[in-house]
Design a protein around this motif. Structure first.
Motif, PDB file in Angstrom:
ATOM      1  N   GLY A  36       0.796  -1.224   0.000  1.00  0.00           N
ATOM      2  CA  GLY A  36       0.000   0.000   0.000  1.00  0.00           C
ATOM      3  C   GLY A  36       0.828   1.274   0.000  1.00  0.00           C
ATOM      4  N   GLY A  37       2.145   1.159   0.216  1.00  0.00           N
ATOM      5  CA  GLY A  37       3.010   2.316   0.052  1.00  0.00           C
ATOM      6  C   GLY A  37       3.424   3.038   1.314  1.00  0.00           C
ATOM      7  N   VAL A  38       3.256   2.410   2.499  1.00  0.00           N
ATOM      8  CA  VAL A  38       3.721   3.080   3.714  1.00  0.00           C
ATOM      9  C   VAL A  38       5.243   3.093   3.725  1.00  0.00           C
ATOM     10  N   GLU A  39       5.821   3.967   4.551  1.00  0.00           N
ATOM     11  CA  GLU A  39       7.272   4.134   4.555  1.00  0.00           C
ATOM     12  C   GLU A  39       8.012   3.238   5.544  1.00  0.00           C
ATOM     13  N   TYR A  40       7.381   2.852   6.652  1.00  0.00           N
ATOM     14  CA  TYR A  40       8.052   1.971   7.612  1.00  0.00           C
ATOM     15  C   TYR A  40       7.035   1.285   8.498  1.00  0.00           C
ATOM     16  N   LEU A  41       7.486   0.244   9.194  1.00  0.00           N
ATOM     17  CA  LEU A  41       6.623  -0.577  10.032  1.00  0.00           C
ATOM     18  C   LEU A  41       7.098  -0.515  11.480  1.00  0.00           C
ATOM     19  N   VAL A  42       6.142  -0.410  12.399  1.00  0.00           N
ATOM     20  CA  VAL A  42       6.444  -0.384  13.831  1.00  0.00           C
ATOM     21  C   VAL A  42       5.950  -1.691  14.454  1.00  0.00           C
ATOM     22  N   VAL A  43       6.857  -2.390  15.104  1.00  0.00           N
ATOM     23  CA  VAL A  43       6.598  -3.714  15.657  1.00  0.00           C
ATOM     24  C   VAL A  43       6.501  -3.620  17.179  1.00  0.00           C
ATOM     25  N   LEU A  44       5.493  -4.276  17.749  1.00  0.00           N
ATOM     26  CA  LEU A  44       5.324  -4.369  19.202  1.00  0.00           C
ATOM     27  C   LEU A  44       5.112  -3.015  19.873  1.00  0.00           C
ATOM     28  N   GLY A  45       4.268  -2.200  19.256  1.00  0.00           N
ATOM     29  CA  GLY A  45       3.789  -1.000  19.919  1.00  0.00           C
ATOM     30  C   GLY A  45       2.512  -1.309  20.685  1.00  0.00           C
ATOM     31  N   THR A  46       1.846  -0.282  21.171  1.00  0.00           N
ATOM     32  CA  THR A  46       0.602  -0.466  21.924  1.00  0.00           C
ATOM     33  C   THR A  46      -0.433  -1.210  21.106  1.00  0.00           C
ATOM     34  N   THR A  47      -0.537  -0.876  19.817  1.00  0.00           N
ATOM     35  CA  THR A  47      -1.551  -1.469  18.944  1.00  0.00           C
ATOM     36  C   THR A  47      -1.340  -2.964  18.776  1.00  0.00           C
ATOM     37  N   ALA A  48      -0.136  -3.458  19.038  1.00  0.00           N
ATOM     38  CA  ALA A  48       0.166  -4.887  18.931  1.00  0.00           C
ATOM     39  C   ALA A  48      -0.344  -5.687  20.129  1.00  0.00           C
ATOM     40  N   GLU A  49      -1.053  -5.034  21.065  1.00  0.00           N
ATOM     41  CA  GLU A  49      -1.461  -5.687  22.314  1.00  0.00           C
ATOM     42  C   GLU A  49      -0.242  -6.272  23.022  1.00  0.00           C
ATOM     43  N   ASN A  50       0.820  -5.496  22.991  1.00  0.00           N
ATOM     44  CA  ASN A  50       2.101  -5.891  23.563  1.00  0.00           C
ATOM     45  C   ASN A  50       1.969  -6.322  25.021  1.00  0.00           C
ATOM     46  N   ALA A  51       1.075  -5.665  25.760  1.00  0.00           N
ATOM     47  CA  ALA A  51       0.935  -5.955  27.193  1.00  0.00           C
ATOM     48  C   ALA A  51       0.405  -7.362  27.464  1.00  0.00           C
ATOM     49  N   THR A  52      -0.221  -7.992  26.459  1.00  0.00           N
ATOM     50  CA  THR A  52      -0.800  -9.321  26.672  1.00  0.00           C
ATOM     51  C   THR A  52       0.002 -10.424  25.981  1.00  0.00           C
ATOM     52  N   LEU A  53       1.173 -10.083  25.440  1.00  0.00           N
ATOM     53  CA  LEU A  53       2.009 -11.073  24.773  1.00  0.00           C
ATOM     54  C   LEU A  53       3.098 -11.573  25.716  1.00  0.00           C
ATOM     55  N   SER A  54       3.334 -12.870  25.692  1.00  0.00           N
ATOM     56  CA  SER A  54       4.440 -13.433  26.469  1.00  0.00           C
ATOM     57  C   SER A  54       5.758 -13.109  25.781  1.00  0.00           C
ATOM     58  N   ALA A  55       6.866 -13.322  26.495  1.00  0.00           N
ATOM     59  CA  ALA A  55       8.184 -13.082  25.909  1.00  0.00           C
ATOM     60  C   ALA A  55       8.385 -13.939  24.664  1.00  0.00           C
ATOM     61  N   ALA A  56       7.949 -15.190  24.715  1.00  0.00           N
ATOM     62  CA  ALA A  56       8.092 -16.076  23.556  1.00  0.00           C
ATOM     63  C   ALA A  56       7.243 -15.597  22.388  1.00  0.00           C
ATOM     64  N   GLU A  57       6.054 -15.123  22.683  1.00  0.00           N
ATOM     65  CA  GLU A  57       5.179 -14.637  21.616  1.00  0.00           C
ATOM     66  C   GLU A  57       5.744 -13.380  20.965  1.00  0.00           C
ATOM     67  N   LYS A  58       6.368 -12.518  21.742  1.00  0.00           N
ATOM     68  CA  LYS A  58       6.994 -11.334  21.166  1.00  0.00           C
ATOM     69  C   LYS A  58       8.081 -11.727  20.173  1.00  0.00           C
ATOM     70  N   GLU A  59       8.826 -12.771  20.489  1.00  0.00           N
ATOM     71  CA  GLU A  59       9.861 -13.241  19.564  1.00  0.00           C
ATOM     72  C   GLU A  59       9.230 -13.757  18.277  1.00  0.00           C
ATOM     73  N   VAL A  60       8.083 -14.422  18.391  1.00  0.00           N
ATOM     74  CA  VAL A  60       7.374 -14.912  17.203  1.00  0.00           C
ATOM     75  C   VAL A  60       6.927 -13.744  16.333  1.00  0.00           C
ATOM     76  N   VAL A  61       6.380 -12.710  16.954  1.00  0.00           N
ATOM     77  CA  VAL A  61       5.938 -11.530  16.202  1.00  0.00           C
ATOM     78  C   VAL A  61       7.110 -10.886  15.480  1.00  0.00           C
ATOM     79  N   ILE A  62       8.214 -10.682  16.190  1.00  0.00           N
ATOM     80  CA  ILE A  62       9.389 -10.051  15.590  1.00  0.00           C
ATOM     81  C   ILE A  62       9.890 -10.868  14.400  1.00  0.00           C
ATOM     82  N   ALA A  63      10.033 -12.169  14.598  1.00  0.00           N
ATOM     83  CA  ALA A  63      10.550 -13.024  13.525  1.00  0.00           C
ATOM     84  C   ALA A  63       9.615 -13.036  12.321  1.00  0.00           C
ATOM     85  N   THR A  64       8.316 -13.049  12.579  1.00  0.00           N
ATOM     86  CA  THR A  64       7.341 -13.083  11.484  1.00  0.00           C
ATOM     87  C   THR A  64       7.388 -11.811  10.663  1.00  0.00           C
ATOM     88  N   VAL A  65       7.456 -10.671  11.335  1.00  0.00           N
ATOM     89  CA  VAL A  65       7.495  -9.396  10.613  1.00  0.00           C
ATOM     90  C   VAL A  65       8.782  -9.267   9.804  1.00  0.00           C
TER      91      VAL A  65
END
Length: 293
Positions: A36-65
């Protein structure tokens, strides 16, 4: 930090019906935003429901992105919290090689003074191997990082390069633009007022709605940066109803309903958040259908 000019999107974390991370849907969202043409991506911000992700799940999100992005766009990682020592420890131990900058929220719940906020970010800046984007969002943190504190940090630490200003107070944004160092970036954190802040001298936005309507929203921001005011506001007016809707019952419940309407991801959120009610879901569905005609 030219890579931070324009539209960044604060990615959601899509979940399956059983509340596990939907890796395939997250990859689709990354590709939808990139295409769609955005300039950059932000990973694990508030919108990512970061507060409800475990440490392992955060690693999954990072690796996937990282895998889905394939180096196409700069990545920014959310690294923040209200335990300064914990944030510093993460910055000192995490592999940040895939990222261009970190986004670090002002400490929440503790309600520090301005001096406390300064000392927190002093520690963050000294520990971070990457440029730091400050994040002021008093609606979530219960403390407002004032322009004088932001300017003090920007002057004292070369790697404090920008702020995501999400106070929703345009006057405060104007004060930041007036007093900031020359190369320091003021990035809007509020979708509805982003264009106005950009026209006053802001450098772009870290957006929620931008991932649901990446082509239109990022074009609006580019038009604003290029001082094409009438064309930019035409897009703003076309999107404004949906901007209101996606925040009406909380973020990211609203934007996740947009993704369900688009057929990209489920609208599942984790407690204590709940999905939008049927009335709002129907209104969002109708807006998406009209937009795609």
């Amino acid at each position: 930090m030219q890579s931070l000019i324009g539209t960044g999107v604060a990615l959601v974390t899509p979940f399956k019906e059983d509340f596990s991370i939907d890796i395939e849907a997250l990859s689709r969202i990354v590709n939808f935003s990139v295409d769609g043409g955005v300039e950059y991506l932000v990973v694990l911000g508030t919108t990512a429901e970061n507060a409800t992700l475990s440490a392992a799940e955060k690693e999954v999100v990072i690796a996937t992105v990282i895998e889905a992005n394939k180096g196409r766009l700069p990545l920014v990682l959310g690294v923040g919290g209200n335990n300064t020592m914990e944030v510093v420890a993460e910055l000192q131990t995490r592999d940040l090689s895939a990222f261009s900058a970190i986004l670090s929220v002002s400490p929440y719940y503790n309600k520090p003074t301005q001096e406390g906020i300064y000392q927190h970010f002093k520690a963050v800046a000294e520990a971070s191997p990457l440029p730091v984007i400050l994040y002021n969002v008093p609606g979530r943190t219960s403390s407002n990082m004032l322009p004088a504190t932001v300017v003090r940090l920007a002057n004292d630490f070369k790697n404090v390069v920008a702020i995501k200003e999400a106070s929703g107070d345009l006057v405060q944004g104007f004060q930041l633009l007036k007093t900031k160092p020359k190369d320091f970036l003021v990035i809007s954190g509020d979708d509805m007022t982003a264009l106005s802040l950009i026209l006053a001298g802001g450098s772009g936005v870290i957006s929620v709605i931008g991932q649901g309507f990446p082509a239109a929203f990022s074009e609006m921001i580019r038009l604003g940066l290029n001082r094409k005011v009438d064309q930019a506001f035409q897009i703003q007016y076309e999107l404004s109803d949906c901007i209101d809707m996606i925040f009406e019952q909380g973020n990211p419940a609203g934007i996740k309903q947009v993704f369900q309407s688009l057929g990209i991801a489920r609208n599942t959120v984790r407690l204590p958040l709940v999905t939008v009610d049927d009335s709002l879901a129907n209104r969002i569905d109708l807006f998406v259908q009209k937009s795609n005609r």
